[in-house]
Scaffold this motif. Sequence first.
Motif, mmCIF file in Angstrom:
data_model
loop_
_atom_site.group_PDB
_atom_site.id
_atom_site.type_symbol
_atom_site.label_atom_id
_atom_site.label_comp_id
_atom_site.label_asym_id
_atom_site.label_seq_id
_atom_site.Cartn_x
_atom_site.Cartn_y
_atom_site.Cartn_z
ATOM 1 N N GLU A 95 0.814 -1.223 0.000
ATOM 2 C CA GLU A 95 0.000 0.000 0.000
ATOM 3 C C GLU A 95 0.845 1.270 0.000
ATOM 4 O OE1 GLU A 95 -2.969 -0.157 3.042
ATOM 5 O OE2 GLU A 95 -3.915 -1.907 2.153
ATOM 6 N N ASN A 96 1.950 1.238 0.707
ATOM 7 C CA ASN A 96 2.783 2.434 0.791
ATOM 8 C C ASN A 96 4.175 2.070 1.323
ATOM 9 O OD1 ASN A 96 2.494 2.149 3.651
ATOM 10 N ND2 ASN A 96 0.475 3.106 3.443
ATOM 11 N N TRP A 97 5.035 3.053 1.422
ATOM 12 C CA TRP A 97 6.413 2.777 1.821
ATOM 13 C C TRP A 97 6.506 2.314 3.280
ATOM 14 C CZ3 TRP A 97 8.819 5.353 5.808
ATOM 15 C CH2 TRP A 97 8.230 6.548 6.244
ATOM 16 N N LYS A 98 5.513 2.694 4.093
ATOM 17 C CA LYS A 98 5.533 2.257 5.499
ATOM 18 C C LYS A 98 5.325 0.738 5.587
ATOM 19 C CE LYS A 98 4.164 6.658 7.450
ATOM 20 N NZ LYS A 98 3.121 7.473 8.056
ATOM 21 N N GLN A 99 4.456 0.238 4.724
ATOM 22 C CA GLN A 99 4.221 -1.205 4.700
ATOM 23 C C GLN A 99 5.473 -1.930 4.171
ATOM 24 O OE1 GLN A 99 0.818 -2.566 2.262
ATOM 25 N NE2 GLN A 99 -0.244 -2.868 4.196
ATOM 26 N N GLN A 100 6.090 -1.346 3.164
ATOM 27 C CA GLN A 100 7.321 -1.929 2.632
ATOM 28 C C GLN A 100 8.402 -1.964 3.707
ATOM 29 O OE1 GLN A 100 10.288 0.281 0.454
ATOM 30 N NE2 GLN A 100 9.799 -0.874 -1.403
ATOM 31 N N THR A 101 8.522 -0.871 4.437
ATOM 32 C CA THR A 101 9.526 -0.792 5.496
ATOM 33 C C THR A 101 9.206 -1.773 6.625
ATOM 34 O OG1 THR A 101 9.845 1.540 4.967
ATOM 35 C CG2 THR A 101 10.702 0.794 7.086
ATOM 36 N N ALA A 102 7.920 -1.916 6.949
ATOM 37 C CA ALA A 102 7.519 -2.842 8.014
ATOM 38 C C ALA A 102 7.893 -4.276 7.651
ATOM 39 C CB ALA A 102 6.025 -2.725 8.268
ATOM 40 N N LEU A 103 7.729 -4.627 6.366
ATOM 41 C CA LEU A 103 8.130 -5.970 5.939
ATOM 42 C C LEU A 103 9.637 -6.134 6.126
ATOM 43 C CD1 LEU A 103 7.512 -8.718 4.569
ATOM 44 C CD2 LEU A 103 7.998 -7.614 2.388
ATOM 45 N N GLY A 104 10.388 -5.115 5.729
ATOM 46 C CA GLY A 104 11.843 -5.155 5.907
ATOM 47 C C GLY A 104 12.229 -5.309 7.371
ATOM 48 N N ARG A 105 11.539 -4.587 8.233
ATOM 49 C CA ARG A 105 11.834 -4.661 9.676
ATOM 50 C C ARG A 105 11.508 -6.050 10.223
ATOM 51 N NH1 ARG A 105 14.089 -0.441 8.803
ATOM 52 N NH2 ARG A 105 13.546 1.623 9.613
ATOM 53 N N ALA A 106 10.417 -6.658 9.715
ATOM 54 C CA ALA A 106 10.024 -7.991 10.198
ATOM 55 C C ALA A 106 11.059 -9.036 9.774
ATOM 56 C CB ALA A 106 8.647 -8.354 9.659
ATOM 57 N N GLY A 122 13.016 7.429 9.540
ATOM 58 C CA GLY A 122 12.802 8.519 8.587
ATOM 59 C C GLY A 122 11.323 8.717 8.356
ATOM 60 N N ASP A 123 10.967 9.858 7.769
ATOM 61 C CA ASP A 123 9.551 10.120 7.538
ATOM 62 C C ASP A 123 9.187 10.085 6.053
ATOM 63 O OD1 ASP A 123 10.815 12.335 6.702
ATOM 64 O OD2 ASP A 123 9.909 13.712 8.162
ATOM 65 N N SER A 124 10.079 9.476 5.253
ATOM 66 C CA SER A 124 9.774 9.306 3.820
ATOM 67 C C SER A 124 10.620 8.143 3.300
ATOM 68 C CB SER A 124 10.111 10.579 3.033
ATOM 69 O OG SER A 124 11.512 10.762 3.027
ATOM 70 N N ILE A 125 10.276 7.676 2.098
ATOM 71 C CA ILE A 125 11.040 6.562 1.514
ATOM 72 C C ILE A 125 12.494 6.975 1.258
ATOM 73 C CG2 ILE A 125 10.292 7.116 -0.854
ATOM 74 C CD1 ILE A 125 11.069 3.615 0.577
ATOM 75 N N GLU A 126 12.696 8.261 1.016
ATOM 76 C CA GLU A 126 14.049 8.725 0.738
ATOM 77 C C GLU A 126 14.917 8.724 1.992
ATOM 78 O OE1 GLU A 126 11.330 10.434 -0.349
ATOM 79 O OE2 GLU A 126 11.484 9.753 -2.421
ATOM 80 N N SER A 127 14.310 8.971 3.152
ATOM 81 C CA SER A 127 15.128 9.135 4.354
ATOM 82 C C SER A 127 15.160 7.897 5.249
ATOM 83 C CB SER A 127 14.607 10.327 5.177
ATOM 84 O OG SER A 127 13.260 10.112 5.557
ATOM 85 N N VAL A 128 14.202 6.981 5.087
ATOM 86 C CA VAL A 128 14.182 5.820 5.975
ATOM 87 C C VAL A 128 15.261 4.811 5.542
ATOM 88 C CG1 VAL A 128 12.474 4.452 4.672
ATOM 89 C CG2 VAL A 128 12.619 4.212 7.161
ATOM 90 N N GLY A 129 15.896 4.177 6.525
ATOM 91 C CA GLY A 129 16.927 3.177 6.229
ATOM 92 C C GLY A 129 16.404 1.780 6.495
ATOM 93 N N GLY A 130 17.109 0.806 6.004
ATOM 94 C CA GLY A 130 16.687 -0.564 6.270
ATOM 95 C C GLY A 130 17.125 -1.544 5.201
ATOM 96 N N LEU A 131 16.326 -2.573 5.038
ATOM 97 C CA LEU A 131 16.682 -3.691 4.163
ATOM 98 C C LEU A 131 16.856 -3.258 2.702
ATOM 99 C CD1 LEU A 131 16.889 -6.780 3.571
ATOM 100 C CD2 LEU A 131 14.412 -6.778 3.368
ATOM 101 N N VAL A 132 17.991 -3.629 2.147
ATOM 102 C CA VAL A 132 18.235 -3.406 0.715
ATOM 103 C C VAL A 132 18.158 -4.740 -0.027
ATOM 104 C CG1 VAL A 132 19.962 -2.720 -0.992
ATOM 105 C CG2 VAL A 132 19.624 -1.348 1.067
ATOM 106 N N SER A 133 18.735 -5.773 0.566
ATOM 107 C CA SER A 133 18.674 -7.099 -0.057
ATOM 108 C C SER A 133 18.900 -8.162 1.005
ATOM 109 C CB SER A 133 19.738 -7.211 -1.156
ATOM 110 O OG SER A 133 19.600 -8.429 -1.843
ATOM 111 N N LEU A 134 18.081 -9.175 0.967
ATOM 112 C CA LEU A 134 18.184 -10.279 1.923
ATOM 113 C C LEU A 134 18.033 -11.580 1.144
ATOM 114 C CD1 LEU A 134 17.969 -11.504 4.901
ATOM 115 C CD2 LEU A 134 15.503 -11.352 4.561
ATOM 116 N N THR A 135 18.915 -12.538 1.409
ATOM 117 C CA THR A 135 18.792 -13.844 0.771
ATOM 118 C C THR A 135 18.738 -14.933 1.834
ATOM 119 O OG1 THR A 135 19.991 -13.091 -1.192
ATOM 120 C CG2 THR A 135 19.840 -15.460 -0.866
#
Lengths: 214, 176
Positions: A95-106, A122-135
């Motif tokens: 739905e949005n970048w927050k959901q994407q980030t939440a998946l990364g955090r999980a 961060g308060d936007s997709i540009e500023s929030v950090g987190g998962l880039v790639s996981l295998t």
Amino acid sequence: MEYVELQGLVVVLIGTFNPAIFNPDWLANQGVITPAQFAVGDLTFEVNTSSFALHVLAEPFVRAADIVADLFKDKLAHTPITALGINYVAHFRVENWKQQTALGRALTPLEPWGTWAGEFQGDSIESVGGLVSLTMQMSTPKDREAGNVKVTVQPSNRVVPAGSGVFVQVNDHYETAKGAENTNFPEICLSQITPSLERSRAIVTQLSNLARSF
Amino acid sequence: MASLPLYDRVTQNGQAGRQISSEWNDQREDAAPDSAVNFASAVLASATSRGTNKTAPIKYNSFTTKSTTAEIRNTVQQGEGLVHSSSGTAFTARLRDLTNPGRSEEIAEIAMDGIDPSDVARVKPGAVFHLIVGYTRRNGAQRLETFTYFRRHLPSGQAVANEIVDLLDMLEGDAD
């Protein structure tokens, strides 16, 4: 699979190949590719001396196994092949970048990263950090002599707007066990492509459902 | 679509497909340059011919089938069918739901005009096909479509089983 925006299949063979053979005329003359397939334009062949890759950009993906069998079970049956990869790739929408980030955090919690991760907020997709790639790897699948299944998860770079998609690649890898006789990889491709696709789709669905639960 | 870094794929433990994500999830043009090591360049450098110190390009053959009008499909449901009998206008098949494997098999009658003309000759008892339900996208419009694909090759075990089905059908026909 409801939220998948883009999907594809890439069958990769590792071995010894003669790239000069694999041209459109030869494939058409041998009946491997039909005129309709040329017209639709959803197959890509990439061949070098040590690998063969067939990208299938649209359903039916199962035809990749038929093409591999046409080529390496019939026309070029003596080609030495040492490994097979059935790779399914999909981009699904969230739905949005927050959901994407939440998946990364999980999938990759911040706690183990200590104080450094404190600056990931961060308060936007540009500023929030987190998962880039996981295998993640399943090392010893019971359905093969040797090989593994790897699943890679990344933020999607194809689904727009930025932050609203997740990319998943499932690499279903088969190889010859040490000391074993030659493995019939085209036959494995024929028998395993359907279960492989279904397993891959189940993984994508699991991740998509998880993301959308946040 | 950017060219796949083939060199990557074949040089890391012979794994069949690790670098596919680089093509299927390539960076947008406005993204910052990736500061990671350019593995493809590193491999090319190591492929330098001995004695001449010239880079030996790895020759490869790469092409896409003509035209670029591929439809993007999101698969909603997929089934596998085994043709039981056929007439000029329709065929009867046993269907197994691959998406929901818990569901029991169904018998369905499918009209011949619903299948790809190039597959008509393949419609005979024992033939295996896939029934795919998915979204197609043309000119920005999305719609749900069902289509079939008849397998050209079958795994050895399945091919033998289908030959038996064929034989039984033939015997059944003789008995009539």
